[in-house]
Design a protein around this motif. Sequence first.
Motif, PDB file in Angstrom:
ATOM      1  N   THR A 131      45.280 -35.898  17.084  1.00 26.17           N
ATOM      2  CA  THR A 131      44.960 -35.313  15.909  1.00 26.17           C
ATOM      3  C   THR A 131      44.387 -36.411  14.876  1.00 26.17           C
ATOM      4  O   THR A 131      43.244 -35.974  14.239  1.00 26.17           O
ATOM      5  CB  THR A 131      46.372 -34.602  15.317  1.00 26.17           C
ATOM      6  N   THR A 132      45.030 -37.625  14.856  1.00 30.06           N
ATOM      7  CA  THR A 132      44.401 -38.326  13.972  1.00 30.06           C
ATOM      8  C   THR A 132      43.088 -39.055  14.367  1.00 30.06           C
ATOM      9  O   THR A 132      42.086 -39.164  13.482  1.00 30.06           O
ATOM     10  CB  THR A 132      45.258 -39.712  14.107  1.00 30.06           C
ATOM     11  N   LEU A 133      42.845 -39.128  15.633  1.00 31.72           N
ATOM     12  CA  LEU A 133      41.498 -39.715  16.211  1.00 31.72           C
ATOM     13  C   LEU A 133      40.319 -38.477  15.800  1.00 31.72           C
ATOM     14  O   LEU A 133      39.497 -38.917  15.175  1.00 31.72           O
ATOM     15  CB  LEU A 133      41.763 -39.661  17.638  1.00 31.72           C
ATOM     16  N   LEU A 134      40.807 -37.319  15.971  1.00 30.91           N
ATOM     17  CA  LEU A 134      39.905 -36.172  15.516  1.00 30.91           C
ATOM     18  C   LEU A 134      39.759 -36.494  13.828  1.00 30.91           C
ATOM     19  O   LEU A 134      38.569 -36.267  13.412  1.00 30.91           O
ATOM     20  CB  LEU A 134      40.484 -34.771  15.934  1.00 30.91           C
ATOM     21  N   ILE A 135      40.681 -36.516  13.023  1.00 37.15           N
ATOM     22  CA  ILE A 135      40.590 -36.686  11.620  1.00 37.15           C
ATOM     23  C   ILE A 135      39.764 -37.820  11.353  1.00 37.15           C
ATOM     24  O   ILE A 135      38.657 -37.773  10.547  1.00 37.15           O
ATOM     25  CB  ILE A 135      41.918 -36.690  10.702  1.00 37.15           C
ATOM     26  N   TYR A 136      39.854 -39.046  12.070  1.00 37.43           N
ATOM     27  CA  TYR A 136      39.298 -40.151  11.723  1.00 37.43           C
ATOM     28  C   TYR A 136      37.618 -39.803  12.174  1.00 37.43           C
ATOM     29  O   TYR A 136      36.847 -40.203  11.311  1.00 37.43           O
ATOM     30  CB  TYR A 136      39.590 -41.177  12.605  1.00 37.43           C
ATOM     31  N   ALA A 137      37.453 -39.109  13.125  1.00 37.00           N
ATOM     32  CA  ALA A 137      36.066 -38.985  13.744  1.00 37.00           C
ATOM     33  C   ALA A 137      35.113 -37.928  12.778  1.00 37.00           C
ATOM     34  O   ALA A 137      34.109 -38.157  12.518  1.00 37.00           O
ATOM     35  CB  ALA A 137      36.000 -38.475  15.035  1.00 37.00           C
ATOM     36  N   LEU A 138      35.808 -37.159  12.312  1.00 34.67           N
ATOM     37  CA  LEU A 138      35.353 -36.012  11.519  1.00 34.67           C
ATOM     38  C   LEU A 138      35.089 -36.783  10.001  1.00 34.67           C
ATOM     39  O   LEU A 138      34.000 -36.456   9.599  1.00 34.67           O
ATOM     40  CB  LEU A 138      36.359 -34.969  11.140  1.00 34.67           C
ATOM     41  N   GLU A 139      35.870 -37.410   9.398  1.00 30.19           N
ATOM     42  CA  GLU A 139      35.725 -38.174   8.376  1.00 30.19           C
ATOM     43  C   GLU A 139      34.730 -39.171   8.341  1.00 30.19           C
ATOM     44  O   GLU A 139      33.820 -39.290   7.440  1.00 30.19           O
ATOM     45  CB  GLU A 139      36.979 -38.833   7.745  1.00 30.19           C
ATOM     46  N   GLU A 140      34.601 -39.818   9.364  1.00 34.92           N
ATOM     47  CA  GLU A 140      33.686 -40.964   9.446  1.00 34.92           C
ATOM     48  C   GLU A 140      32.262 -40.444  10.066  1.00 34.92           C
ATOM     49  O   GLU A 140      31.177 -41.127   9.781  1.00 34.92           O
ATOM     50  CB  GLU A 140      33.979 -42.063  10.645  1.00 34.92           C
ATOM     51  N   GLY A 141      31.950 -39.060  10.165  1.00 37.42           N
ATOM     52  CA  GLY A 141      31.003 -38.409  10.710  1.00 37.42           C
ATOM     53  C   GLY A 141      30.515 -38.684  12.128  1.00 37.42           C
ATOM     54  O   GLY A 141      29.441 -38.683  12.620  1.00 37.42           O
TER      55      GLY A 141
END
Lengths: 112, 353
Positions: free
Chosen positions: B119-129
């Motif tokens: 979940t955290t990797l997905l959040i990071y990737a979404l926030e970072e674009g």
Amino acid sequence: MRLPSLIREVWANLLKKPATVKYPFEKLPLSKTYRGKHELMRDRCVGCGLCAKICPAFAITMRSVYGKVSPEVDLAKCIFCYQCEDVCPRGAIKRGKEYELASWSRNEMIVR
Amino acid sequence: MEALRKAEENFVVLKAFNDLVLDVVSKDLCTKCGMCVSSCQVHAISMTDEGPKSVGPCRQCEACYYGCPRSPATSEELLKASLSSEKKDDILGSYNKIVSARTVLSEVKSVAQDGGVVTTLLIYALEEGLIDGGIVASKSTIEAWKPVPKVALSINDVLEAAGTKYSNCPSLVALKDALYGYDLSKVCVVGVPCQVTAARNVKVQPKAARKIGDKIAFIIGLFCMESFPHVKLAQFLTSNGIDIAKVSKFDIKEGKFRVYMGDAEVLSVPIRNLKDYANRFCETCRDLTSWYADVSVGAIGSGRDWSTVIVRSDEGAKLFDGAVQNGYLEVKDIESDGIESLRKIAKRKASKN
Ligand SMILES: Cc1cc2nc3c(=O)[nH]c(=O)nc-3n(C[C@H](O)[C@H](O)[C@H](O)COP(=O)(O)OP(=O)(O)OC[C@H]3O[C@@H](n4cnc5c(N)ncnc54)[C@H](O)[C@@H]3O)c2cc1C
């Protein structure tokens, strides 16, 4: 009363820059999704023929060249709907940006 | 005669959808991952609980057959060659490094299965674009604990999908929505090993739907011993006097299947008691750790509330190290007996099947 306003209008327009572009020397930028001449990526194509089957203008024929089947697009028939791009599972057809497609011979109208 | 022989030589056997049914579905090999549905450009396949069904005329483009993780055409060499990892390992797959990690985000901690790394990797990737969306398994709003494919476009969507559902989910069907519905160009696929194999297939197999592969930015794999069909899981719980709708969490740890209601553990049975309930197609699978993912995440090998992370490719390293450097994840070295037990369990799965 009408004549002076008309003259004013003409005077103002005489000094304006033209609204048109001097076409062959100057070109407008194309949109990102512009549908120009097809770019066929041979290395990706496996010759499944979906593009030829879906083409509403019957512009695509599958030809065998050195034993490899791949599409040929006849630009004289093409209506540039790009359903062939949509349907290609391997992403072998790309929208090109080239739009100056007039030619003297029918042979040159075929994208191979 | 000569002409006939020549014609025979040039005759190519097309692998259409009916071949997929013959070679995979009717042999009970189909994992219901959903890649055939997404691969089909003429929308002729639809997914049901029993497997893919033909719902329109097949145009014989072969994309479904070559994208399928269980089709005889899937080549392990091709898949292996696509990963540029330093260490080659027969049991854990090839990898660059194995570490323990967990999230620092409190909103993830409360909903995640283990360390909340996925979940955290997905959040990071979404926030970072880095991605426009993720393919996840969310919970059905109609049937309790039934996983449903979902395109996660926001952090809320990702949080909603956190936590493991132990039923198989046709997640990859959502690729179709993501690419043609939402018009995304960079997606991250989260899945169990069979789904990861399918996602890697469409990236490297020349005859598979490479158009989809082009748009998959990252593949996050989960460890998976086996999954259970949702109907059978509900049956098993009912036979133990538990209503599946009231369950708050499932977990498989130390060889036991545990069921929680609220914070209380209401059931803990050895996993071998559930053998008869497991999916048939899991019997032929040898892959525990998602060999062909960019990053594999699982529980085995790390302590409570930590996840074991296997980084396998350069893309995987970019995603994982980025999340660590930006303070989304904390990492520690994995204990050597952690790797040992992971290797032992992976070996058991590889040799059992
Ligand atoms: C069927 C199954 C069997 C598993 N077996 C093992 C095992 O034997 N040993 C082990 O160590 N780990 C196993 N895992 C992995 C483990 O349960 C955790 O998913 C993993 O440790 C990641 O933890 P996390 O806290 O980072 O995940 P979270 O941050 O909670 O995220 C979990 C992610 O997994 C996805 N997901 C959940 N259920 C499914 C599903 N059914 N299909 C596809 N995606 C799904 C969700 O979309 C979510 O994005 C299994 C997972 C599944 C789905």
